[in-house]
Scaffold this motif. Structure first.
Motif, PDB file in Angstrom:
ATOM      1  N   CYS A  48       0.854  -1.190   0.000  1.00  0.00           N
ATOM      2  CA  CYS A  48       0.000   0.000   0.000  1.00  0.00           C
ATOM      3  C   CYS A  48       0.891   1.243   0.000  1.00  0.00           C
ATOM      4  N   ASP A  50       0.425   3.729   1.682  1.00  0.00           N
ATOM      5  CA  ASP A  50       0.398   4.254   3.057  1.00  0.00           C
ATOM      6  C   ASP A  50       1.821   4.498   3.576  1.00  0.00           C
ATOM      7  N   GLY A  73      -4.222   0.725  -1.264  1.00  0.00           N
ATOM      8  CA  GLY A  73      -4.964  -0.530  -1.319  1.00  0.00           C
ATOM      9  C   GLY A  73      -4.201  -1.683  -1.946  1.00  0.00           C
ATOM     10  N   HIS A 101      -2.375  -4.162   5.111  1.00  0.00           N
ATOM     11  CA  HIS A 101      -1.990  -3.669   6.444  1.00  0.00           C
ATOM     12  C   HIS A 101      -3.200  -3.234   7.246  1.00  0.00           C
ATOM     13  N   CYS A 104      -6.154  -0.019   6.814  1.00  0.00           N
ATOM     14  CA  CYS A 104      -5.899   0.515   5.469  1.00  0.00           C
ATOM     15  C   CYS A 104      -7.007   1.499   5.080  1.00  0.00           C
ATOM     16  N   GLY A 105      -6.631   2.740   4.813  1.00  0.00           N
ATOM     17  CA  GLY A 105      -7.605   3.782   4.501  1.00  0.00           C
ATOM     18  C   GLY A 105      -8.347   3.542   3.200  1.00  0.00           C
TER      19      GLY A 105
HETATM   20 ZN   LIG Z   1      -3.476   1.093   2.941  1.00  0.00          ZN
END
Ligand SMILES: [Zn+2]
Length: 188
Positions: A48, A50, A73, A101, A104-105
């Protein structure tokens, strides 16, 4: 390096990261010099975007070790698939890790539903099947959807990537990174 050895190396690196013995003062200049004329990354990480999940950090690796694809994602499109095929065929990499993870947003956005603006819509649409598939299952909906999404991305790589004669040597595994502990858990 074979896929099993590569996975063992990632596990050892993650143990260093979560333990007290995280590498300090990496010989980056030496590694840089050693990799000028070629790269032989031992693992491909589909992670991701992130900022808390940087593969080189959480697996305690350096320049030239990991071939990394990152989107919000941990998704793969044709560009990512082409990059993965390239690493397998030309760089000798045999292990592919799809790394989801905690919290995850991108998966959270797909879970929350509603209209996502601009290109965020593409991400949310791609993750939505994982949300649908885990709806009503026991446990935390977000965690379930994150695991399901990683499994689906791994399945997509298995189905769509072309490794030719190397296919039998390639191993695709799913990992789940815990933001709090720093530990990566492995599927199966
Ligand atoms: Zn994520």
């Amino acid at each position: 390096m074979g896929a099993d050895e590569a996975l063992a190396r990632l596990k050892a690196g993650n143990r260093r990261f979560t333990g007290a013995s995280v590498s300090s003062g990496k010989p980056v200049a030496a590694r840089r010099a050693a990799t000028v004329d070629g790269q032989h990354p031992f693992a491909i990480i589909v992670g991701c975007a992130d900022s808390r999940t940087s593969p080189e950090i959480i697996f305690d690796q350096s320049i030239g070790d990991l071939f990394v694809e990152r989107t919000a994602g941990n998704l793969v499109d044709d560009y990512a698939l082409g990059s993965i095929e390239y690493a397998v065929e030309h760089l000798g990499t045999r292990l592919i890790v799809v790394l989801g993870h905690q919290k995850c947003g991108a998966v959270q956005a797909a879970l929350s539903g509603g209209e996502a603006p601009g290109h965020i819509h593409s991400l949310v649409s791609a993750i939505h099947p994982a949300v649908e598939a885990t709806k009503g299952k026991p446990g935390d909906p977000l965690t379930n959807a994150i695991h399901e999404n990683a499994a689906r991305v791994a399945a997509k790589i298995r189905q769509k990537a072309r490794f030719g004669a190397l296919a039998s040597q390639v191993r695709i595994v799913e990992g789940y990174y815990d933001l709090r502990t720093g530990k990566v858990d492995w599927a199966k």
